[in-house]
Scaffold this motif. Structure first.
Motif, mmCIF file in Angstrom:
data_model
loop_
_atom_site.group_PDB
_atom_site.id
_atom_site.type_symbol
_atom_site.label_atom_id
_atom_site.label_comp_id
_atom_site.label_asym_id
_atom_site.label_seq_id
_atom_site.Cartn_x
_atom_site.Cartn_y
_atom_site.Cartn_z
ATOM 1 N N ARG A 161 17.293 16.031 -41.012
ATOM 2 C CA ARG A 161 17.720 16.028 -42.426
ATOM 3 C C ARG A 161 18.194 14.733 -42.985
ATOM 4 N N ARG A 213 12.228 23.080 -39.923
ATOM 5 C CA ARG A 213 11.675 22.175 -40.466
ATOM 6 C C ARG A 213 10.298 22.201 -40.418
ATOM 7 N N ARG A 271 23.479 20.815 -36.894
ATOM 8 C CA ARG A 271 22.373 21.102 -37.868
ATOM 9 C C ARG A 271 21.211 21.892 -37.190
ATOM 10 N N LEU A 326 23.008 24.374 -40.344
ATOM 11 C CA LEU A 326 22.898 24.075 -41.460
ATOM 12 C C LEU A 326 21.893 24.781 -41.637
ATOM 13 N N ASP A 327 20.684 24.308 -40.984
ATOM 14 C CA ASP A 327 19.360 24.546 -41.077
ATOM 15 C C ASP A 327 18.780 26.240 -41.565
ATOM 16 N N GLN A 331 21.773 28.154 -41.941
ATOM 17 C CA GLN A 331 22.179 28.997 -43.538
ATOM 18 C C GLN A 331 21.464 28.310 -44.634
ATOM 19 N N GLU A 332 20.518 27.381 -44.463
ATOM 20 C CA GLU A 332 19.626 26.799 -46.004
ATOM 21 C C GLU A 332 19.019 28.080 -45.964
ATOM 22 N N GLN A 386 30.654 19.287 -42.667
ATOM 23 C CA GLN A 386 29.700 19.788 -43.998
ATOM 24 C C GLN A 386 29.768 21.299 -43.505
ATOM 25 N N ALA A 443 30.540 24.001 -45.953
ATOM 26 C CA ALA A 443 29.469 25.350 -46.464
ATOM 27 C C ALA A 443 29.668 26.812 -46.506
#
Lengths: 1017, 129
Positions: free
Chosen positions: A213, A322, A343, A346-347, A349-350, A372, A376
């Motif tokens: 990231r 990713r 991460r 986060l990945d 959710q994104e 973060q 989020a």
């Protein structure tokens, strides 16, 4: 099937190139750039295998070589079968066919699952040792079923259509791993001008940069990787080897690299349109310096039912999202003890899917990634962990509970979160495997909660492998270590590379967490897997410690933790941590097991390379080989030589034409030599040219007999002993000139004898002026022997063959069939014989000339079998057949060839008077004549004096050579027998394995022409 | 696989070109007839088997055919030096630590140093041809 888990964008795949493949009989599609694993996940395939012991359904758990479950059998055709391939390491290609290795007949409905369900609790560690112990004779039967059930891949039953090869490589710096540290190190070393090899096991170089990231110099990390790879590939001093696994680290910086060259394209090289190219290559690299930048593997946490499909290692989730644009589920729960794993959430959710919660075992995590996640809107549950996964074919929920890691207990109420995916992270284990291949133990570091490599001479460590994890630090470390390695390799000016800019992250410290406590005691809780590939549970490790296996090496062998193709990549540290907790010790006190090559499985093809079929072992042919082939010879291997064994002729019997049997051919060849004339290709005899003023003195020291007075033109038979007095080799040596001799050796002993002569000359008697050279291949040798030998020879040579002029044991120079030759009057058959030596390239001409003239004498070619019969009839020994390193010249009755009064104490002399060598009852060479002439005794048969004696009988000796003699019309044998020379005329017995007993009379070793008149005519 | 510096060829070569030929520095009694059976037996059969520094004879069989000696650590497989026949090792079990500290290891990425003062120059000279 649709790729339900595939994102519409993102990832390093080519959506314009659709590839179809078959897994467990079902058709799917993926994209170029996929691995088999990412394509399976994209298609929503949950179950890829059944587990090794308990037959539980298993899904993909990781994204790299550490994958324990997705082990597949690859190949559309039988010949192209490849076992034990990790789906995470196999690039997808069009038409790929794979099956789960385990779970016969299919993974969904497994006939073995009853064993898992019923037998699970009955299969504790050591199950196989405990259950299949007796009777020992049944083991082979058990083993067949265990193997079938055990899910080891199978080898193809057809020949491999592909070719493989080896490269020998040298370099100044070998960099293993092309992640951030490896790329920086390679760049450092390459810019200094060193010869650099950079290898990486993945399809694409870049390692963790490809799914990072983070940004480097303001651009995505993967862009920096691409830029460095581009620069390196433009440098002449750099060799880039992608798809190449460094599998073994050996002494003195010798590293074996396994490069897959067409395996990512098709089943076979031909199938990939690359016919004739090698499928895989083994690089044998001798590196000045090795930079190990192998990074780390994320450890999963050990909780109940952590093997149900949908349980993944946190980092793998990020890799799939990713790099491949695949989200392996809908609703994620992340269980972690560290910041970095955030991460994954986060990945996730994104990517537009739901993160149910992050469960963090730490009380107050507050690093940048944690912030973060909170920002989020992700729920973060602290001081807790996932205790148990629910669901059987796929995760359906996560039981979360507050835990006390110190006391190893749960402290709160269990909350069940609905989800289909659980990602876990227990921290990172440096990939120390290669650093411990030469026996160096890894060292525990409390600050890292992991083992780092011990010191290895010639090896440098960069990045994650020695605990440098943060991206910016990794890049700096890689550049520094690359510079250090290149300096150590002797390069002065290692130009400093500008380390790129990376934002520094604040991280809260990782807590030590391996196994999650359960509300039930460990042995009652659902299975908590430590080693998924070998089906080793936390309870099994605990049981092993209770049963007294305290050494981690014993725990490993008792439970199978870290066995086989897995080599402990995911489970080892967790297993050690659990053993440590049970034994109330620290992890470093428990220690670690030793990793061994290979890091991942290597196909036999790559190991063998070109050394197969006709290139497996060199074959040596004499100059006359083609003639032997054309004349129907059967061949025998003597060392690497192909020698004619016998020459079967066509014969008519009962109106039918057929080839002679060996027995018939040998009888005919023997009689031809005894009655007419025969010819043998004896070119394989070892020949050593010896020159120098001290050559004669040297011969006197290495042979048992005397050489001081052997005149030019004369030949002598000699025995060679080792210094323990045992016969080593024999042969004739001819005096060519005062300072020039030609020694012959046995066919098999040639190289050894030459080295033996060099040894004594170089280490004991360097003052002697003498030189040795092998001339075995330079001279072809043809033996013309039999009563008609002189008549035949007189037609083809200008040498005076008169018996007074050319005596037995003389040699003469002259012409044979018009070419220069040396002719020796020596005999290995007991008949009149001439051994013709000509330069090898004249051999065929001379051989054919002999046959042209020999037709009227019925010149008969004979092979090694007839040679053996003829020499044995004369009691002539073959060193290595009638002797075995425990036989002295005296034992052979050859005291006539021993010069006890020579001035120099020759090799072996002193030992012959040791009490053991001087014993009266040593085994001595004798002849044996079976009472029944039809019997040919077995070579190796044991001799006893009393066949009625109870077993074990007193063994008195054994048969060393045994044949049928057409002249004697009887079997006959040479044997070694205790006190044999005093037993002449006695009857001895030879019990056979079928219960019969042969009788034989002890006789002289010379069966034919005891006075030696026939060779002396 | 070892990387061996042949002291005659003056080059590092792969182990495949060599093979070991037993313990180095064995002394064959000059007058065998005068030694006892036991002494002769010791010469024939008894060999050292140390853990650590050991001196071995090797031969460059697929190279120059010369015999030479190696000082090797049998525990680590490290070759500390190679030296010609007739020379004495500069590294022994007694001084190994000191020698290592003195930097006997070469800095060029190599593994060995060529050691040694000739004990007996006679052994080292080429015989006149």
């Amino acid at each position: 099937m649709t790729q339900s888990n595939r994102l519409n964008q993102g990832g390093r795949i080519d959506r314009s190139r659709r590839l179809s493949f078959t897994f467990n009989g079902q058709q799917y599609t993926g994209f170029a750039g996929d691995t088999l694993a990412s394509a399976l996940l994209a298609n929503g395939v949950d179950i890829v295998n059944r587990s090794f012991k308990y037959s539980r359904p298993r899904g993909i758990a990781a994204a790299g070589p550490e994958e324990p479950n997705a082990i597949v059998q690859l190949g559309a055709s039988e010949a192209a079968q490849v076992p034990n391939v990790r789906a995470t390491q196999q690039a997808l290609y069009d038409g790929l066919v794979a099956r789960g290795t385990n779970g016969w007949p299919n993974v969904q409905r497994d006939v073995m699952s009853w064993v898992g369900k019923l037998g699970g609790s009955f299969m504790p560690p050591g199950f196989y040792y405990k259950t299949f112990m007796a009777p020992a004779s049944m083991w082979m039967t058990y083993e067949k079923f265990i193997r079938k059930g055990a899910g080891l891949g199978r080898a193809p039953t057809e020949a491999d259509p592909d070719i493989y090869d080896h490269f020998n490589q040298h370099c100044d710096v070998l960099v293993i791993g092309a992640g951030p540290a490896g790329l920086a190190a390679a760049l450092s070393a390459a810019r200094a001008g060193a010869r650099v090899i950079l290898c990486d096991e993945q399809e694409e170089m870049g390692g963790s940069l490809l799914d990072s990231r983070e940004s480097i110099d303001g651009a995505p990390a993967s862009a920096w990787a691409e830029q460095v790879v581009a620069e390196l590939s433009g440098l002449a001093n750099v060799t880039l080897l992608p798809r190449t696994t460094a599998n073994g680290y050996h002494d003195h910086n010798f590293v074996t690299l396994h490069e897959r060259r067409t395996e990512h394209l098709a089943d076979t090289a031909a199938g990939a349109g690359r016919e004739g190219e090698v499928r895989a290559r083994l690089h044998r690299v001798r590196a000045g310096r090795v930079v190990l930048a192998s990074g780390s593997h994320e450890r999963p946490l050990v909780y109940a039912n952590n093997d149900v499909p949908g349980n993944l290692v946190a980092g793998a989730v990020s890799v799939y999202i990713r790099r491949f644009g695949v989200v392996p589920g809908q609703r994620l729960v992340l269980s972690t003890n560290n910041d970095h794993a955030y991460r994954a959430a986060l990945d996730w959710q994104e990517a537009g899917r739901e993160v149910v919660a992050v469960v963090d075992s730490r009380a107050k995590p507050d690093g940048d990634l944690v912030k973060q996640a909170r920002d989020a809107g992700i729920r973060v549950i602290t001081g807790s962990a996932v205790m148990e996964a629910t669901g059987s074919q796929r995760v359906s929920g996560a039981k979360v509970v507050a835990i006390d890691t110190e006391r190893f207990v749960v402290t709160g109420k269990v909350e069940t979160l609905e989800c289909d995916t659980i990602a876990s992270s227990g921290g990172y284990s440096p990939v120390v495997h290669l650093a411990s291949h030469t026996g160096k133990r890894p060292q525990w570091r409390d600050d890292l909660l992991g083992f780092v490599p011990g010191e290895v001479k010639g090896m440098h460590f960069a990045g994650g492998v020695h605990g440098v994890y943060a991206l910016g630090e990794t890049l700096t470390d890689g550049a520094d270590v690359g510079a250090e390695a290149v300096r150590a390799a002797g390069f002065e000016e290692a130009a400093a590379i500008a380390v790129p800019e990376v934002a520094v992250r604040q991280e809260s410290p990782t807590s030590a967490l391996y196994q999650i406590p359960h509300e039930k005691p460990p042995l009652r809780a659902p299975k908590q897997f430590v080693d998924l590939q070998n089906d080793v549970t936390a309870a099994a490790v605990e049981l092993a410690t209770r049963e007294g296996f305290e050494s981690i090496e014993h725990v490993k062998r008792y439970t199978a933790l870290g066995f086989g193709t897995d080599q402990g990549k995911l489970g080892n540290i967790n297993g050690m941590a659990i053993a440590a907790r049970c034994l109330n010790r620290s992890i470093p006190e428990v220690g670690t097991t030793v990793f061994r090559p290979n890091y991942t499985p290597v196909s036999f093809g790559a190991i063998v390379g070109r050394h197969c079929r006709e290139l497996f072992d060199p074959e040596r042919y004499t100059a006359l080989h083609q003639w032997h082939v054309e004349n129907g010879a059967e061949f025998e291997d003597v060392g690497q030589w192909k020698r004619p064994w016998y020459f079967p002729q066509k014969r008519r019997a009962d109106g039918q034409e057929r080839l002679e049997t060996m027995h018939e051919a040998v009888a005919r060849e023997c009689l031809a030599v005894r009655r007419g004339v025969g010819i043998l290709d004896a070119s394989t005899l070892g020949k050593i040219d010896i020159q120098g003023p001290d050559a004669r003195e040297f011969l006197g020291r290495v042979y048992t007999n005397k050489w001081a007075k052997l005149a030019p033109g004369r030949v002598r038979y000699g025995l060679m002993c080792k210094d323990d007095g045992m016969l080593m080799d024999d042969g004739t040596t001819s005096c060519l000139a005062e300072n020039h001799f030609l020694m012959t050796t046995t066919t098999g002993g040639a190289a050894g004898v030459l080295e033996w002569l060099e040894l004594w000359h170089q280490t004991e008697w360097p003052e002697l002026q003498v030189y040795f050279n092998s001339v075995t291949d330079h001279w072809a040798t043809m033996t013309v022997t039999g009563p008609d030998a002189r008549k035949l020879m007189s037609e083809v040579t200008d040498i005076d063959l008169d018996r007074e002029q050319f005596k037995f044991m003389d040699w003469k120079e002259g012409k044979v069939a018009g070419v220069p030759a040396r002719v020796f009057r020596i005999s290995f058959t007991g008949e009149l014989a001439f051994e013709i030596n000509v330069q090898a390239n004249y051999a065929m001409h001379v051989w054919k000339a002999l046959f042209a003239h020999g037709e009227k004498y019925d010149l008969t070619p004979y092979g090694t079998e007839t040679m053996h019969v003829l020499r044995a009839e004369k009691g002539l020994i073959i060193a290595g057949q009638d002797t075995d390193g425990s036989v002295t010249p005296e034992d052979l009755g050859m005291h006539w060839a021993v010069g006890y009064d020579k001035p120099f104490s020759w090799i072996g002399q002193r030992a012959l008077t040791r009490p053991d060598t001087a014993r009266e009852d040593r085994k001595q060479l004798v002849g044996l004549k079976p009472k029944d002439p039809k019997v040919v005794l077995e070579e190796g048969a044991q001799i006893v004096l009393d066949p009625e004696q109870k077993i074990p009988m007193t063994m008195m000796g054994h048969v060393t050579s045994s044949y049928y003699s057409p002249v004697l019309e009887s079997g006959f044998a040479l044997a070694v027998l205790k006190g044999g020379r005093n037993r002449m005329g006695e009857t001895v017995y030879l019990p056979m394995s079928d219960g019969s007993v042969h009788q034989a009379e002890v006789v002289s070793t010379v069966f034919i022409d005891p006075k030696g008149e026939r060779q002396n005519v | 696989m070892f990387h061996i510096f042949c002291p005659y060829c003056q080059e590092y070569r792969e182990e495949e070109e060599f093979h070991p030929s037993g313990q180095a520095h064995l002394v064959r009694p000059a007058d065998p007839a005068s030694v006892s059976d036991e002494e002769w037996g010791d010469y024939l059969f008894f060999r050292d088997n140390p853990r650590g520094i050991h001196h071995e004879m090797w031969v460059h069989r697929l190279g120059c055919r010369k015999f030479f000696n190696i000082t090797r650590d049998t525990a680590t497989y490290e070759i500390l030096e190679t030296y010609r026949m007739g020379e004495q090792p500069s590294i022994t079990a007694a001084n190994a630590e000191v020698r290592r500290e003195q930097g006997v290891q070469t800095a060029d990425g190599g593994w060995q140093t060529v050691g040694a003062q000739p004990e007996n120059s006679r052994l080292n000279e080429e015989t006149p041809s």
